[in-house]
Motif scaffolding. Structure first.
Motif, mmCIF file in Angstrom:
data_model
loop_
_atom_site.group_PDB
_atom_site.id
_atom_site.type_symbol
_atom_site.label_atom_id
_atom_site.label_comp_id
_atom_site.label_asym_id
_atom_site.label_seq_id
_atom_site.Cartn_x
_atom_site.Cartn_y
_atom_site.Cartn_z
ATOM 1 N N PRO A 143 35.967 -4.699 -22.437
ATOM 2 C CA PRO A 143 36.522 -3.926 -23.552
ATOM 3 C C PRO A 143 36.950 -4.820 -24.707
ATOM 4 O O PRO A 143 37.039 -6.047 -24.567
ATOM 5 C CB PRO A 143 37.744 -3.250 -22.917
ATOM 6 N N SER A 144 37.218 -4.197 -25.835
ATOM 7 C CA SER A 144 37.742 -4.909 -26.998
ATOM 8 C C SER A 144 38.919 -5.793 -26.609
ATOM 9 O O SER A 144 39.703 -5.466 -25.719
ATOM 10 C CB SER A 144 38.209 -3.890 -28.051
ATOM 11 N N ARG A 145 39.062 -6.903 -27.311
ATOM 12 C CA ARG A 145 40.197 -7.795 -27.041
ATOM 13 C C ARG A 145 41.527 -7.112 -27.354
ATOM 14 O O ARG A 145 42.572 -7.552 -26.896
ATOM 15 C CB ARG A 145 40.070 -9.083 -27.844
ATOM 16 N N PRO B 149 54.571 -7.540 -37.545
ATOM 17 C CA PRO B 149 54.259 -8.826 -38.178
ATOM 18 C C PRO B 149 52.967 -9.417 -37.654
ATOM 19 O O PRO B 149 52.498 -9.049 -36.568
ATOM 20 C CB PRO B 149 55.465 -9.697 -37.797
ATOM 21 N N TYR B 150 52.390 -10.336 -38.420
ATOM 22 C CA TYR B 150 51.131 -10.930 -37.990
ATOM 23 C C TYR B 150 51.318 -11.683 -36.673
ATOM 24 O O TYR B 150 52.203 -12.530 -36.535
ATOM 25 C CB TYR B 150 50.564 -11.897 -39.030
ATOM 26 N N LEU B 151 50.492 -11.355 -35.721
ATOM 27 C CA LEU B 151 50.441 -12.040 -34.436
ATOM 28 C C LEU B 151 48.967 -12.191 -34.078
ATOM 29 O O LEU B 151 48.115 -11.421 -34.536
ATOM 30 C CB LEU B 151 51.177 -11.232 -33.353
ATOM 31 N N MET B 152 48.638 -13.162 -33.272
ATOM 32 C CA MET B 152 47.238 -13.456 -32.982
ATOM 33 C C MET B 152 46.502 -12.238 -32.428
ATOM 34 O O MET B 152 46.947 -11.633 -31.441
ATOM 35 C CB MET B 152 47.153 -14.599 -31.966
ATOM 36 N N LEU C 253 50.906 -9.606 -29.574
ATOM 37 C CA LEU C 253 50.532 -8.500 -30.459
ATOM 38 C C LEU C 253 50.540 -7.190 -29.695
ATOM 39 O O LEU C 253 51.054 -6.178 -30.185
ATOM 40 C CB LEU C 253 49.151 -8.749 -31.064
ATOM 41 N N ALA C 254 49.980 -7.187 -28.503
ATOM 42 C CA ALA C 254 49.932 -5.959 -27.704
ATOM 43 C C ALA C 254 51.331 -5.415 -27.451
ATOM 44 O O ALA C 254 51.582 -4.209 -27.589
ATOM 45 C CB ALA C 254 49.218 -6.218 -26.382
ATOM 46 N N ASP C 255 52.254 -6.292 -27.100
ATOM 47 C CA ASP C 255 53.627 -5.862 -26.832
ATOM 48 C C ASP C 255 54.283 -5.309 -28.095
ATOM 49 O O ASP C 255 54.992 -4.293 -28.042
ATOM 50 C CB ASP C 255 54.461 -7.028 -26.285
ATOM 51 N N ALA D 30 50.440 -6.429 -40.082
ATOM 52 C CA ALA D 30 50.419 -7.326 -41.238
ATOM 53 C C ALA D 30 49.219 -8.266 -41.172
ATOM 54 O O ALA D 30 48.930 -8.857 -40.123
ATOM 55 C CB ALA D 30 51.715 -8.127 -41.297
ATOM 56 N N ASN D 31 48.500 -8.370 -42.312
ATOM 57 C CA ASN D 31 47.325 -9.234 -42.431
ATOM 58 C C ASN D 31 46.273 -8.953 -41.360
ATOM 59 O O ASN D 31 45.552 -9.855 -40.927
ATOM 60 C CB ASN D 31 47.730 -10.712 -42.367
#
Length: 210
Positions: free
Chosen positions: A72-74, A131-134, A140-142, A157-158
């Motif tokens: 599946p998608s990352r 906020p921007y997270l990898m 990011l998932a959390d 963001a971004n």
């Protein structure tokens, strides 16, 4: 396991999201809860505009296992996280439409995109910003899962946007109105009359959300 009809329905909505330029190339991903413990997710690297049956991953929600061998998608982590937190959510779309993503990249974004009644009704009166997270990271998932716990949409963001719906059609509609509100915000360059708190209260009464 997912039926052929379900796979084709999922592909139909994925391609429609691509046709509306909500997702360009491999920039977005879609998921659909087809029963209490089974979710369809667009495959990693797939293009929603040209999704094929072999680009549809079947995942088990309870342990996040892949059931059909398609990776599946990352971003599947936050899709599955939202589904676990919100049983009423049946579909999630992560997209990068032009105007909404422009706002997600601004240093000083508009305080609100409540410019027409459709925005607070379908997208939400408040849209949290993650906020921007990898991309693809647990962090990011959390963060997305937490932001979507009490909202049906958020900015990344971004990065882009996420919407959650009661159906594939509902998620698609939210994304279209999300992009419409952001397009109006960008084109008017802040010279707008935002809907007032009284306006929003009237809408809550109208929609039964008061």
């Amino acid at each position: 396991m997912a039926t052929e009809h379900q796979i084709q329905e999922f592909i139909k909505w994925a391609r429609r999201a691509g046709a509306e330029q909500l997702s360009l190339c491999s920039s977005g991903n879609l998921s659909w809860r087809i029963d209490d413990d089974e979710v369809l997710v667009s495959a990693t690297g797939s293009w929603l505009c040209d999704l094929k049956p072999e680009d549809v991953s079947v995942c088990r929600l309870s342990d996040e296992a892949v059931l059909n061998g398609v990776k599946p998608s990352r971003e599947a982590r936050f899709h599955l996280g939202i589904f676990k937190e919100r049983p009423e959510v049946k579909a999630i779309l992560h997209f990068q439409s032009t105007y909404a993503t422009a706002i997600a990249c601004m240093k000083n974004p508009p305080s609100s995109i409540n410019l027409t009644a459709e925005i607070p009704i379908y997208v939400g009166e408040e849209i949290p910003v993650v906020p921007y997270l990898m991309p693809g990271s647990k962090e990011l998932a959390d963060a997305v899962t937490a932001a979507m716990r009490d909202h049906d949409s958020c900015f990344l963001a971004n990065h882009g946007q996420v919407v959650a719906g009661a159906s594939l059609a509902d998620a698609f509609q939210k994304a279209i109105f999300f992009e419409m509100g952001c397009r109006l915000a960008v084109l008017t360059q802040g010279n707008v009359n935002l809907m007032t708190p009284a306006d929003l209260a009237d809408l809550r009464v109208l929609t039964g959300k008061h």
